[in-house]
Design a protein around this motif. Structure first.
Motif, PDB file in Angstrom:
ATOM      1  N   MET A   1       0.851  -1.173   0.000  1.00  0.00           N
ATOM      2  CA  MET A   1       0.000   0.000   0.000  1.00  0.00           C
ATOM      3  C   MET A   1       0.897   1.237   0.000  1.00  0.00           C
ATOM      4  O   MET A   1       1.885   1.292   0.730  1.00  0.00           O
ATOM      5  CB  MET A   1      -0.910  -0.032   1.224  1.00  0.00           C
ATOM      6  CG  MET A   1      -1.861   1.121   1.268  1.00  0.00           C
ATOM      7  SD  MET A   1      -3.147   0.971   2.533  1.00  0.00           S
ATOM      8  CE  MET A   1      -4.207  -0.209   1.754  1.00  0.00           C
ATOM      9  N   THR A   2       0.532   2.219  -0.812  1.00  0.00           N
ATOM     10  CA  THR A   2       1.343   3.431  -0.906  1.00  0.00           C
ATOM     11  C   THR A   2       1.104   4.351   0.291  1.00  0.00           C
ATOM     12  O   THR A   2       0.113   4.201   1.019  1.00  0.00           O
ATOM     13  CB  THR A   2       0.998   4.211  -2.193  1.00  0.00           C
ATOM     14  OG1 THR A   2      -0.333   4.725  -2.072  1.00  0.00           O
ATOM     15  CG2 THR A   2       1.126   3.347  -3.437  1.00  0.00           C
ATOM     16  N   ASP A   3       2.010   5.312   0.472  1.00  0.00           N
ATOM     17  CA  ASP A   3       1.841   6.297   1.542  1.00  0.00           C
ATOM     18  C   ASP A   3       0.551   7.088   1.356  1.00  0.00           C
ATOM     19  O   ASP A   3      -0.144   7.390   2.317  1.00  0.00           O
ATOM     20  CB  ASP A   3       3.029   7.255   1.591  1.00  0.00           C
ATOM     21  CG  ASP A   3       4.289   6.606   2.137  1.00  0.00           C
ATOM     22  OD1 ASP A   3       4.192   5.554   2.805  1.00  0.00           O
ATOM     23  OD2 ASP A   3       5.380   7.155   1.893  1.00  0.00           O
ATOM     24  N   SER A   4       0.236   7.416   0.115  1.00  0.00           N
ATOM     25  CA  SER A   4      -0.993   8.163  -0.183  1.00  0.00           C
ATOM     26  C   SER A   4      -2.225   7.360   0.220  1.00  0.00           C
ATOM     27  O   SER A   4      -3.167   7.899   0.821  1.00  0.00           O
ATOM     28  CB  SER A   4      -1.046   8.501  -1.672  1.00  0.00           C
ATOM     29  OG  SER A   4      -2.252   9.133  -1.999  1.00  0.00           O
ATOM     30  N   GLU A   5      -2.232   6.078  -0.102  1.00  0.00           N
ATOM     31  CA  GLU A   5      -3.363   5.224   0.267  1.00  0.00           C
ATOM     32  C   GLU A   5      -3.491   5.116   1.787  1.00  0.00           C
ATOM     33  O   GLU A   5      -4.595   5.209   2.324  1.00  0.00           O
ATOM     34  CB  GLU A   5      -3.197   3.844  -0.355  1.00  0.00           C
ATOM     35  CG  GLU A   5      -3.385   3.841  -1.852  1.00  0.00           C
ATOM     36  CD  GLU A   5      -2.971   2.542  -2.503  1.00  0.00           C
ATOM     37  OE1 GLU A   5      -3.534   2.226  -3.559  1.00  0.00           O
ATOM     38  OE2 GLU A   5      -2.082   1.846  -1.968  1.00  0.00           O
ATOM     39  N   HIS A   7      -2.455   7.273   4.001  1.00  0.00           N
ATOM     40  CA  HIS A   7      -2.886   8.576   4.524  1.00  0.00           C
ATOM     41  C   HIS A   7      -4.396   8.756   4.345  1.00  0.00           C
ATOM     42  O   HIS A   7      -5.093   9.188   5.273  1.00  0.00           O
ATOM     43  CB  HIS A   7      -2.113   9.696   3.826  1.00  0.00           C
ATOM     44  CG  HIS A   7      -2.435  11.050   4.341  1.00  0.00           C
ATOM     45  ND1 HIS A   7      -2.053  11.489   5.584  1.00  0.00           N
ATOM     46  CD2 HIS A   7      -3.134  12.066   3.790  1.00  0.00           C
ATOM     47  CE1 HIS A   7      -2.498  12.712   5.778  1.00  0.00           C
ATOM     48  NE2 HIS A   7      -3.159  13.092   4.698  1.00  0.00           N
ATOM     49  N   THR A  47      -7.031  12.092  -5.947  1.00  0.00           N
ATOM     50  CA  THR A  47      -7.346  11.578  -4.616  1.00  0.00           C
ATOM     51  C   THR A  47      -8.598  10.716  -4.679  1.00  0.00           C
ATOM     52  O   THR A  47      -8.671   9.654  -4.055  1.00  0.00           O
ATOM     53  CB  THR A  47      -7.541  12.738  -3.620  1.00  0.00           C
ATOM     54  OG1 THR A  47      -6.338  13.512  -3.591  1.00  0.00           O
ATOM     55  CG2 THR A  47      -7.866  12.249  -2.233  1.00  0.00           C
ATOM     56  N   THR A  50      -7.786   7.324  -5.900  1.00  0.00           N
ATOM     57  CA  THR A  50      -7.187   6.511  -4.840  1.00  0.00           C
ATOM     58  C   THR A  50      -8.257   5.994  -3.890  1.00  0.00           C
ATOM     59  O   THR A  50      -8.222   4.831  -3.476  1.00  0.00           O
ATOM     60  CB  THR A  50      -6.122   7.317  -4.074  1.00  0.00           C
ATOM     61  OG1 THR A  50      -5.132   7.776  -5.002  1.00  0.00           O
ATOM     62  CG2 THR A  50      -5.447   6.483  -2.999  1.00  0.00           C
ATOM     63  N   ARG A  53     -10.014   3.157  -5.427  1.00  0.00           N
ATOM     64  CA  ARG A  53      -9.181   1.949  -5.338  1.00  0.00           C
ATOM     65  C   ARG A  53      -9.322   1.320  -3.952  1.00  0.00           C
ATOM     66  O   ARG A  53      -9.470   0.107  -3.825  1.00  0.00           O
ATOM     67  CB  ARG A  53      -7.727   2.287  -5.651  1.00  0.00           C
ATOM     68  CG  ARG A  53      -6.781   1.119  -5.508  1.00  0.00           C
ATOM     69  CD  ARG A  53      -5.374   1.456  -5.999  1.00  0.00           C
ATOM     70  NE  ARG A  53      -4.358   0.636  -5.437  1.00  0.00           N
ATOM     71  CZ  ARG A  53      -4.182  -0.654  -5.639  1.00  0.00           C
ATOM     72  NH1 ARG A  53      -5.025  -1.296  -6.415  1.00  0.00           N
ATOM     73  NH2 ARG A  53      -3.199  -1.321  -5.088  1.00  0.00           N
TER      74      ARG A  53
END
Length: 90
Positions: A1-5, A7, A47, A50, A53
């Motif tokens: 999982m990405t940092d953006s996800e 967050h 955003t 995301t 997703r």
């Protein structure tokens, strides 16, 4: 999982997001939730992608309501497990 996800998942857990269900005739989409619980602005397109997703993966869901109201965004048990795992790793 990405940092953006991660967050955004935390923001959903903190109650910072709403989902507009087109009940007022406008576009379906995510909104920021202000301190008073009212919509505080539209989430940017990247955003929103995301968040879509995260929803498709089963980490967030929206409440199902009828009528002209914005719906709250909730973290699912799967999403809570991700956040719990992150907290344990820290």
């Amino acid at each position: 999982m990405t940092d953006s996800e991660l967050h955004l998942l935390q923001q959903a857990a903190d109650g910072e997001l709403l989902f507009h269900n087109r009940a007022w005739g406008t576009n379906v989409g995510y909104l920021w939730r202000g301190p008073d619980g009212a919509p505080a602005g539209t989430v940017p397109a990247d955003t929103e992608a995301t968040l879509e997703r995260l929803a498709a993966l089963g980490y967030i869901t929206t409440e199902h309501r009828r009528g002209p109201h914005e719906c709250r965004v909730f973290v699912t048990l799967a999403g809570l497990a991700v956040l719990d795992g992150l907290a344990r790793a820290a």
